[in-house]
Design an enzyme around this catalytic site. Sequence first.
Site, PDB file in Angstrom:
ATOM      1  N   LYS A 262     -12.417 -21.062  -7.896  1.00 35.54           N
ATOM      2  CA  LYS A 262     -12.431 -21.117  -9.356  1.00 35.54           C
ATOM      3  C   LYS A 262     -11.241 -21.637 -10.150  1.00 35.54           C
ATOM      4  O   LYS A 262     -11.354 -22.170 -11.192  1.00 35.54           O
ATOM      5  CB  LYS A 262     -12.419 -19.472  -9.886  1.00 35.54           C
ATOM      6  N   SER A 304     -21.724 -14.833 -12.116  1.00 38.66           N
ATOM      7  CA  SER A 304     -21.363 -14.335 -10.620  1.00 38.66           C
ATOM      8  C   SER A 304     -22.262 -13.497 -10.232  1.00 38.66           C
ATOM      9  O   SER A 304     -22.631 -12.325 -10.879  1.00 38.66           O
ATOM     10  CB  SER A 304     -20.009 -13.811 -10.583  1.00 38.66           C
ATOM     11  N   ASP A 329     -22.573 -23.130  -6.098  1.00 39.04           N
ATOM     12  CA  ASP A 329     -21.626 -22.323  -7.306  1.00 39.04           C
ATOM     13  C   ASP A 329     -21.076 -23.253  -8.128  1.00 39.04           C
ATOM     14  O   ASP A 329     -20.789 -22.964  -9.298  1.00 39.04           O
ATOM     15  CB  ASP A 329     -20.638 -21.718  -6.415  1.00 39.04           C
TER      16      ASP A 329
HETATM   17  C1  OXD Z   1     -17.848 -15.939  -8.463  1.00 41.05           C
HETATM   18  C2  OXD Z   1     -17.800 -16.471  -6.985  1.00 41.05           C
HETATM   19  O1  OXD Z   1     -17.226 -14.664  -8.536  1.00 41.05           O
HETATM   20  O2  OXD Z   1     -18.461 -17.521  -6.822  1.00 41.05           O
HETATM   21  O3  OXD Z   1     -18.156 -16.355  -9.340  1.00 41.05           O
HETATM   22  O4  OXD Z   1     -17.105 -15.955  -6.147  1.00 41.05           O
HETATM   23 MN    MN Z   2     -19.302 -18.240  -8.644  1.00 42.01          MN
END
Ligand code: OXD
Ligand code: MN
Length: 639
Positions: A262, A304, A329
Amino acid sequence: MLLKGVQLLRGGLASPPKCYNFRLVCRSLSVQYGDVKTLTPAVREYVDKCVNLCQPDRVHICDGTAAESKLLQGLMLKQGTILPLPKYTNCWLARTNPADVARVESKTFISTERKEETVPVTPNATPGTLGNWISDADLKAAIAERFPGSMKGRTMYVIPFSMGPVGSPLSKIGIEITDSPYVVESMKIMTRAGTPVLDVLQQGDGQFVKCLHSVGTPASGVQAQASWPCDPERTIILHKPAENEIVSYGSGYGGNSLLGKKCFALRIGSTIAKREGWLAEHMLILGITDPKGVKKYITAAFPSACGKTNLAMLNPSLANYKVECVGDDIAWMKFDSQGLLRAINPENGFFGVAPGTSKETNPIAMSTVFKNTIFTNVASTSDGGVYWEGMESSLAPNVQITDWLGNPWTKESGKPAAHPNSRFCTPAAQCPIIDSAWEDPAGVPISAMLFGGRRPAGVPLIYEARDWTHGVFIGAAMRSEATAAAEHKGKVIMHDPFAMRPFFGYNFGDYVAHWLSMEKRGKVPKIFHVNWFRKSDQGKFMWPGYGENSRVLEWVLRRVNGESCYVDSAIGHIPAEGELNLAGMKEQVDVKQLFSLPKDFWTQEVEDIRNYFESQVGADLPASIYAELDKLKARIAEL
Ligand code: OXD
Ligand code: MN
């Protein structure tokens, strides 16, 4: 021999030690693993700075090898950080301190010279929810309060890693410094980590993102759980985009500590992307091949824990469709010289939410995760395996379950066995449907983008943006029910523009303007909004989801191919009657209800979006987005 105060036990020195200007006193300490010669002068300088600040007992330069993993697994077993899972091959279970189980959005900050570079100027001093700004002086003070001596008694690991295939023109390099062997082993799964990255740094422009992480020590000096050191009271995650720098203290968990994910790929990544004219997004990437053998790539941004991993690994219920996974993701997307938008998955693994993943919901994930995986905060079974809510049907008879806290567990306890944000951290290459082009340095061409969230009421299964600006508006207006991925409580509907609310690296108004500008840079894909989570008045999901979502993707592909299988509605294009392929569905679906647009709901939605835009983004939001909202309001009025 001393290298800027670092003594080398193994490996050798490329050149005589140089002296650098440290503000802190140089210390003499041993490099217990790795070869200092492999570091560029800039990396050495960064390592030395961190050594002098954090004062570890030893330094370990990660090479990314299996031998190194064996060493660190042995160490973590001894420290009690991981437990073996003998039912599987090379799988481990970590149980965190119960106070360190999710991302901490309230303790995550971006530092820029002016506050408005980070967050929109909110009118009437309304508290902002689109990120937290910190001044340079406060950032320095936060570091000075926490980091001096934070690694005393521990080893400092230096992890060279690449976000994206090593050497790809779309990839970027980072150096993460951490005192957590769990982080090292997780980063080796989630990124391409090790010596080959240092080779690229030596040969290339030498640029890297600086990522400093320490699990820390509570001010009392006492760790609540020796096997999972952390300092939840003083946890802080800091980003300095101007310096490409990340500093994270106090948490060993997920997005707080695996800084490539992130912090780098989204927050710092989005600032680099803005500067360089591309997009860094919280999106899965999938390839879908239709019965004629034509393949297209689609990205999707969901908040998420809203099913990105499930969609990325979709097992289509529609015959003769095939889905392959590029990433679950994050997507980095850039126009190529032909004006085609191409995406790479900067990650190397999946850090997926475990509960809810099962043979029924995501058989592909289930055949991915039982080797070479670190599980965190799932429950364990007496036959050496793991368990979480959703796995009931795979549970062998007579096994006993131990919950994520390490206590005996039965269903009757009324509590979940696995923490709702428990995770598997598993290599992407193991996924049986990993796309053949997933590591293509050029990326894959994107034909469509989906936005979506958990919307129990009012929002239809799918609708399509009329044009790019309308699509950007749809992204900006996204909302979803809160999940356990961060510290939010309860099932409130939260605004989560572009599924990026916790991950913006700069002012959201500027981010929207950047998205709008993409139209001038190349051929933009079609944009859609999906909602798998609409419920009936009786509280039942109206759409079965999972493999049946392939029907929605089929409609998307038809629209990408220019078929006129739609009608216009107040909110965008929706499938014309009979054009969403429902043939052979096991469940009866009330299509009329699924696509209904209740006037009261949408009137309120427009008001909520307006309040949000005005109070949270104010004058920083481009006028064309307010104009889209006005157009939506006018259309809703006519319902
Ligand atoms: C989130 C993750 O929290 O991908 O988005 O871990
Ligand atoms: Mn994520």
